[in-house]
Design a protein around this motif. Structure first.
Motif, mmCIF file in Angstrom:
data_model
loop_
_atom_site.group_PDB
_atom_site.id
_atom_site.type_symbol
_atom_site.label_atom_id
_atom_site.label_comp_id
_atom_site.label_asym_id
_atom_site.label_seq_id
_atom_site.Cartn_x
_atom_site.Cartn_y
_atom_site.Cartn_z
ATOM 1 N N ARG A 67 17.534 -12.752 -8.262
ATOM 2 C CA ARG A 67 17.359 -12.841 -6.811
ATOM 3 C C ARG A 67 15.884 -12.694 -6.468
ATOM 4 N N LEU A 68 15.402 -13.544 -5.574
ATOM 5 C CA LEU A 68 14.029 -13.426 -5.109
ATOM 6 C C LEU A 68 14.004 -13.469 -3.597
ATOM 7 N N THR A 69 13.002 -12.815 -3.021
ATOM 8 C CA THR A 69 12.890 -12.673 -1.571
ATOM 9 C C THR A 69 11.736 -13.513 -1.048
ATOM 10 N N VAL A 70 12.044 -14.483 -0.190
ATOM 11 C CA VAL A 70 10.997 -15.381 0.322
ATOM 12 C C VAL A 70 10.086 -14.675 1.313
ATOM 13 N N ALA A 71 10.518 -13.520 1.836
ATOM 14 C CA ALA A 71 9.681 -12.794 2.788
ATOM 15 C C ALA A 71 8.358 -12.377 2.177
ATOM 16 N N ALA A 72 8.321 -12.235 0.860
ATOM 17 C CA ALA A 72 7.094 -11.805 0.189
ATOM 18 C C ALA A 72 6.212 -12.975 -0.233
ATOM 19 N N LEU A 73 6.638 -14.197 0.076
ATOM 20 C CA LEU A 73 5.873 -15.377 -0.326
ATOM 21 C C LEU A 73 4.835 -15.757 0.723
ATOM 22 N N HIS A 74 3.718 -16.308 0.253
ATOM 23 C CA HIS A 74 2.751 -16.946 1.133
ATOM 24 C C HIS A 74 2.767 -18.433 0.809
ATOM 25 N N ARG A 75 2.670 -19.248 1.817
ATOM 26 C CA ARG A 75 2.883 -20.684 1.644
ATOM 27 C C ARG A 75 1.989 -21.267 0.556
ATOM 28 N N THR A 76 0.733 -20.833 0.503
ATOM 29 C CA THR A 76 -0.196 -21.406 -0.468
ATOM 30 C C THR A 76 0.178 -21.059 -1.902
ATOM 31 N N ASP A 77 0.943 -19.983 -2.092
ATOM 32 C CA ASP A 77 1.338 -19.564 -3.439
ATOM 33 C C ASP A 77 2.582 -20.282 -3.948
ATOM 34 N N ILE A 78 3.356 -20.871 -3.042
ATOM 35 C CA ILE A 78 4.703 -21.318 -3.398
ATOM 36 C C ILE A 78 4.731 -22.367 -4.509
ATOM 37 N N PRO A 79 3.900 -23.412 -4.477
ATOM 38 C CA PRO A 79 3.976 -24.389 -5.581
ATOM 39 C C PRO A 79 3.741 -23.764 -6.953
ATOM 40 N N ASP A 80 2.761 -22.862 -7.040
ATOM 41 C CA ASP A 80 2.487 -22.197 -8.324
ATOM 42 C C ASP A 80 3.666 -21.324 -8.742
ATOM 43 N N ILE A 81 4.238 -20.581 -7.787
ATOM 44 C CA ILE A 81 5.370 -19.709 -8.096
ATOM 45 C C ILE A 81 6.590 -20.537 -8.494
ATOM 46 N N ALA A 82 6.775 -21.674 -7.824
ATOM 47 C CA ALA A 82 7.911 -22.541 -8.165
ATOM 48 C C ALA A 82 7.826 -23.011 -9.606
ATOM 49 N N ARG B 203 0.828 -1.210 0.000
ATOM 50 C CA ARG B 203 0.000 0.000 0.000
ATOM 51 C C ARG B 203 0.859 1.256 0.000
ATOM 52 N N LEU B 204 2.038 1.152 0.564
ATOM 53 C CA LEU B 204 2.938 2.309 0.576
ATOM 54 C C LEU B 204 3.579 2.558 -0.788
ATOM 55 N N HIS B 205 3.575 1.531 -1.655
ATOM 56 C CA HIS B 205 4.221 1.654 -2.964
ATOM 57 C C HIS B 205 3.293 1.173 -4.070
ATOM 58 N N PRO B 206 2.127 1.760 -4.195
ATOM 59 C CA PRO B 206 1.178 1.251 -5.192
ATOM 60 C C PRO B 206 1.627 1.454 -6.628
ATOM 61 N N GLN B 207 2.362 2.509 -6.905
ATOM 62 C CA GLN B 207 2.728 2.798 -8.298
ATOM 63 C C GLN B 207 3.692 1.756 -8.845
ATOM 64 N N SER B 208 4.730 1.412 -8.076
ATOM 65 C CA SER B 208 5.715 0.463 -8.585
ATOM 66 C C SER B 208 5.213 -0.966 -8.511
ATOM 67 N N ASP B 209 4.325 -1.252 -7.573
ATOM 68 C CA ASP B 209 3.887 -2.623 -7.385
ATOM 69 C C ASP B 209 2.686 -2.986 -8.240
ATOM 70 N N SER B 210 1.992 -2.001 -8.819
ATOM 71 C CA SER B 210 0.738 -2.288 -9.502
ATOM 72 C C SER B 210 0.923 -3.140 -10.744
ATOM 73 N N ALA B 211 2.139 -3.178 -11.281
ATOM 74 C CA ALA B 211 2.371 -3.940 -12.503
ATOM 75 C C ALA B 211 2.481 -5.436 -12.251
ATOM 76 N N PHE B 212 2.630 -5.848 -11.008
ATOM 77 C CA PHE B 212 2.875 -7.249 -10.718
ATOM 78 C C PHE B 212 1.960 -7.724 -9.585
ATOM 79 N N ARG B 213 1.456 -8.944 -9.751
ATOM 80 C CA ARG B 213 0.608 -9.488 -8.681
ATOM 81 C C ARG B 213 1.447 -9.950 -7.496
ATOM 82 N N ILE B 214 2.718 -10.331 -7.749
ATOM 83 C CA ILE B 214 3.611 -10.773 -6.683
ATOM 84 C C ILE B 214 4.966 -10.108 -6.891
ATOM 85 N N ASP B 215 5.457 -9.429 -5.864
ATOM 86 C CA ASP B 215 6.742 -8.733 -5.957
ATOM 87 C C ASP B 215 7.757 -9.436 -5.055
ATOM 88 N N LEU B 216 8.682 -10.165 -5.651
ATOM 89 C CA LEU B 216 9.718 -10.880 -4.911
ATOM 90 C C LEU B 216 11.073 -10.190 -5.055
#
Length: 466
Positions: free
Chosen positions: A432-447, A99-112
């Motif tokens: 490089r990707l950051t696991v802090a932005a991952l949610h467990r339920t998303d991980i198989p799809d992201i992998a 929410r603090l960075h809507p402009q840069s993040d709006s292009a992607f559903r997941i920012d790692l």
């Protein structure tokens, strides 16, 4: 279809970065938002290239990545059409950071790409402030210009597990502030400084501003390679060694006890300044190994709390020899003087309060769990990564640009590997990707998307220089 037609106009307007990754992300964003409905005929490659003033090869690269995800479908001479929207994770509100960075993040559903902690896993600042609000001694701080830069109560806490005998301590505004001030005080124009390769990009920026030359030293999951360090010392006369002792960014590597002994056997007869950045204290599982235990008279150790307790505290504890730290402390008194004693009290409270300690411990466990789930998910795609620490993963790919385009087409943002590389032409590409932005339920799809990205190749032949 002309630029006046609604789908084309919407597509052109959505492209805020005229690269293959930017075009792929814009199309993916339009499909998810409904602006580009399923079945919509897209402009031709040449029309898009002409409108955006890019080469057709750039558009083709984006189209290939989108087609691989099913986002678009080519139907021969009939043209290219919008397919079904790529699958997205279960609906959930955006994080506070998003929410603090809507402009840069709006292009992607997941920012790692960020390399920052999960805000939901940070200790609660408000509880610390409530406790301190009842402390009458705080009123005395607002009128104090003299005294120690570092709060004695805070130093008493950190001394308990400091990795070496430190002659002097101070508190600075985060790890980068500490590195910047140490380089300014002790590194001169033309000096050579040994750094890890890959390296945290701001370190390289700071060295460039100082007019110093970084000398790369290769590393593995246990840290700097002794043979490479010895070779760098033989070929150069470095002024300093700058490195991250554990959960290294970007690789997640941590010094082992054996590696410390091996490095010390190389460094024992040199007199260079050693700057250690322990940026992941609190959330790293690896025990802290320090060259300062071997060389306390020339090692400055930096411990920051942005990853574990919150970046807005802007605090790092720095300990080491007086010869190296006194010039930093004295110069700082002519500027900001000291880091807020109020914030130092907040940190001291959070380092001792059971609730805050439990939160940090939970974060440490959660980050490791997310990393392990991702590692196991990637292994199902025959991608095997070493066991590392912290919140970042350094993923080898066939081609960095193609990998980022492939992921952008799926609505996933990662950090390019090139800024971390000290040399201009690395032998292998990474992201490089950051696991802090991952949610467990998303991980198989992201992998699955990551696995596809590792093998993505450019539509043109790239000649790798050696």
């Amino acid at each position: 279809m002309t630029n006046g037609d609604t789908p084309a106009a919407a597509l052109f307007a959505a492209v805020d970065e005229r690269t293959a990754a930017g075009i792929a992300a814009a199309v993916s964003r339009g499909i998810r938002s409904g602006t580009l409905a399923s079945g919509t005929r897209l402009p031709t490659v040449r029309a898009i290239a002409r409108e955006l003033k890019v080469s057709p090869a750039t558009v083709n690269q984006a189209w290939r990545a989108l087609a691989n995800t099913g986002a678009i479908v080519a139907r021969g001479r009939a043209g290219t059409f919008v397919g079904q929207p790529p699958p997205s994770g279960p609906g959930r509100p955006a994080s506070r950071y998003q929410r603090l960075h809507p402009q840069s993040d709006s292009a992607f559903r997941i920012d790692l790409s960020r390399g920052t902690p999960d805000p939901a896993l940070l200790p609660d600042l408000t509880s610390a402030l409530r406790v301190l609000a009842a402390d009458e001694a705080i009123d005395d701080l607002s009128a104090t210009y003299l005294g120690d830069a570092a709060l004695p109560a805070l130093l008493e806490i950190v001394r308990a597990d400091w990795p070496m005998r430190a002659e002097r301590f101070t508190v600075l505004d985060g790890a980068l502030d500490a590195v910047d001030r140490l380089l300014a005080a002790h590194v001169r124009l033309g000096d050579r400084v040994l750094v890890e390769n890959p390296c945290f990009p701001p370190f390289l920026d700071l060295l460039a501003r100082a007019g110093a030359r970084p000398v790369p030293v290769s590393m593995d999951e246990s840290g700097l390679l002794p043979a490479d360090l010895a070779e760098a010392l033989r070929r150069h006369t470095p002024t300093a060694l700058l490195y991250q002792s554990r959960a290294q960014n970007p690789t997640g590597a941590s010094l082992s006890a054996r590696r410390v002994r091996e490095l010390w056997s190389v460094l024992a007869h040199d007199r260079l300044l050693i700057i250690e950045d322990d940026h992941s204290d609190g959330i790293a599982h690896a025990p802290l190994r320090s060259l300062g235990a071997k060389a306390p008279t020339r090692t400055v150790h930096i411990r920051s709390y942005s990853k574990s307790h919150g970046a807005d505290l802007r605090l790092a504890i720095v300990g080491g020899p007086a010869d190296y730290l006194d010039p930093v402390i004295e110069r700082r008194m002519l500027g900001p003087g000291w880091s807020s004693h109020l914030l130092q009290r907040v940190l001291a409270h959070m380092l001792t309060a059971p609730e805050a300690r439990h939160t940090v411990s939970t974060a440490r466990t959660e980050y490791r769990t997310r990393t392990e789930i991702l590692r196991k998910s990637l292994s199902c795609h025959n991608i095997h990564l070493p066991h590392t620490d912290g919140i970042n993963i350094w993923l080898p790919v066939a081609d960095e640009t193609s990998a980022m385009i492939s992921l952008a087409a799926a609505g996933i943002k990662v950090a390019p590997g090139a800024p971390f590389e000290v040399t201009d032409h690395p032998h292998t590409d990474h992201i490089r990707l950051t696991v802090a932005a991952l949610h467990r339920t998303d991980i198989p799809d992201i992998a699955a998307h990551l696995a596809a990205a590792t093998t993505a190749l450019p539509t043109y032949r790239r000649i790798r220089r050696t």
